[in-house]
Design a protein around this motif. Structure first.
Motif, mmCIF file in Angstrom:
data_model
loop_
_atom_site.group_PDB
_atom_site.id
_atom_site.type_symbol
_atom_site.label_atom_id
_atom_site.label_comp_id
_atom_site.label_asym_id
_atom_site.label_seq_id
_atom_site.Cartn_x
_atom_site.Cartn_y
_atom_site.Cartn_z
ATOM 1 N N ALA A 110 44.860 23.148 58.980
ATOM 2 C CA ALA A 110 44.620 24.584 58.747
ATOM 3 C C ALA A 110 44.731 24.908 57.266
ATOM 4 O O ALA A 110 43.950 25.704 56.722
ATOM 5 C CB ALA A 110 45.620 25.419 59.551
ATOM 6 N N ALA A 111 45.678 24.282 56.596
ATOM 7 C CA ALA A 111 45.862 24.553 55.164
ATOM 8 C C ALA A 111 44.659 24.059 54.365
ATOM 9 O O ALA A 111 44.162 24.756 53.474
ATOM 10 C CB ALA A 111 47.139 23.883 54.669
ATOM 11 N N VAL A 112 44.176 22.856 54.691
ATOM 12 C CA VAL A 112 43.028 22.305 53.962
ATOM 13 C C VAL A 112 41.803 23.186 54.196
ATOM 14 O O VAL A 112 41.050 23.498 53.260
ATOM 15 C CB VAL A 112 42.762 20.839 54.388
ATOM 16 C CG1 VAL A 112 41.450 20.324 53.820
ATOM 17 C CG2 VAL A 112 43.933 19.955 53.958
ATOM 18 N N ALA A 113 41.609 23.639 55.438
ATOM 19 C CA ALA A 113 40.457 24.508 55.732
ATOM 20 C C ALA A 113 40.549 25.799 54.918
ATOM 21 O O ALA A 113 39.542 26.267 54.366
ATOM 22 C CB ALA A 113 40.414 24.820 57.229
ATOM 23 N N HIS A 114 41.736 26.368 54.821
ATOM 24 C CA HIS A 114 41.867 27.610 54.048
ATOM 25 C C HIS A 114 41.639 27.345 52.562
ATOM 26 O O HIS A 114 41.012 28.155 51.869
ATOM 27 C CB HIS A 114 43.236 28.246 54.284
ATOM 28 C CG HIS A 114 43.367 29.575 53.608
ATOM 29 N ND1 HIS A 114 42.547 30.647 53.905
ATOM 30 C CD2 HIS A 114 44.188 30.001 52.611
ATOM 31 C CE1 HIS A 114 42.865 31.666 53.130
ATOM 32 N NE2 HIS A 114 43.856 31.303 52.335
ATOM 33 N N GLY A 115 42.120 26.188 52.082
ATOM 34 C CA GLY A 115 41.877 25.822 50.683
ATOM 35 C C GLY A 115 40.379 25.715 50.411
ATOM 36 O O GLY A 115 39.878 26.242 49.404
#
Ligand code: HH2
Length: 261
Positions: A22-27
């Motif tokens: 989820a963090a990578v997608a938001h990044g």
């Protein structure tokens, strides 16, 4: 600079990007929206936040930095030298240091990376209890400029200074620092800094301003306008790095201040 908190307790996006995926997608979404830098943090620094163990912070930050490396410039928001070392090895090239400590600037110097020196009075757990200054503008600016001068003299190639909006500061303190930001921009430029960085995004003082005297502070959802207004005010004063949650609208505003191609 887009904010990427891989934490369960951050004040605005806590828990939302809790998994690496989820963090990578938001990044990646912030990159698509035009962020020049993504600032990855694994320990919340909101008022009252509890510290996180080294192992936990490493486990949150390093996989996200590895996955985003090559897509955008990466910064790591940490006060732990070991986390900075690991994030720089994983692909980050900027250390965002809310403690402005010489231990962190030494790590950065050895890596030939960039360093953000931010001002904070006290620690996140207690900093909003009773902030006090004789002259907030003079004291805050003198502190970050002294830390920056020492780092530049030691050989850190890229140093940013940040007044630390909301870190041990009342509403009046935050407004004074923003109103006088041009003076910090000028002094930082004379010193040879890369520039001034500012983070106002969704912070508590914007909730106080939005509510008016005697009312409850406006909730996070009602602080977007104040976030953009203060970002623009900071750009007008000459700040060159804005740490924000809402990348797309800030990029639109920033285009007004970029020299035409
Ligand atoms: N503000 C926060 C965290 N890091 N770093 C710099 N240089 N300047 C800032 O103003 C700044 C910062 C606090 O915001 P956030 O990361 O969104 O929340 P939390 O600390 O709860 O993770």
């Amino acid at each position: 600079m887009g904010v990427l908190n891989v934490t369960p307790d951050s004040f605005f996006d806590g828990g939302i990007h809790g998994t690496t995926e989820a963090a990578v997608a938001h990044g990646m979404q912030m990159v698509a929206e035009g962020a020049d830098i993504v600032d990855v943090g694994g320990e919340s620094s909101r008022p009252g936040a509890e510290p996180v163990s080294l192992d936990e912070e490493l486990a949150r930050v390093v996989p996200v930095v590895e996955a985003l490396a090559g897509h955008v410039r990466l910064s790591v928001d940490t006060v732990k030298p070991q986390v900075a070392v690991a994030a720089l090895a994983a692909g980050a090239s900027l250390v965002n240091d809310i403690s402005a400590s010489s231990a962190l600037s030494e790590v950065v110097r050895r890596a030939g990376a960039g360093w953000v020196a931010m001002h904070m009075q006290g620690t996140p757990r207690t900093m909003q209890a009773d902030p006090h200054y004789d002259n907030v503008v003079a004291e805050v600016y003198a502190f970050v400029l002294a830390q920056a001068a020492a780092a530049l003299a030691a050989g850190v190639p890229e140093v940013w200074v940040d007044p630390g909006i909301g870190f041990g500061k009342t509403l009046a303190h935050n407004l004074s620092l923003l109103h006088h930001l041009g003076e910090l921009v000028e002094a930082a430029g004379e010193l040879g800094c890369a520039g001034v960085m500012v983070g106002t995004s969704r912070k508590g003082f914007l909730g106080l301003l939005a509510a008016g005297p005697g009312q409850e502070p406006a909730p996070l959802e009602e602080r977007a306008e104040g976030s953009l207004a203060t970002a623009v005010a900071a750009m007008v004063a000459g700040a060159r790095l804005l740490r924000v949650h809402d990348v797309a609208p800030t990029v639109q505003a920033a285009r007004l201040y970029r020299p035409a191609a």
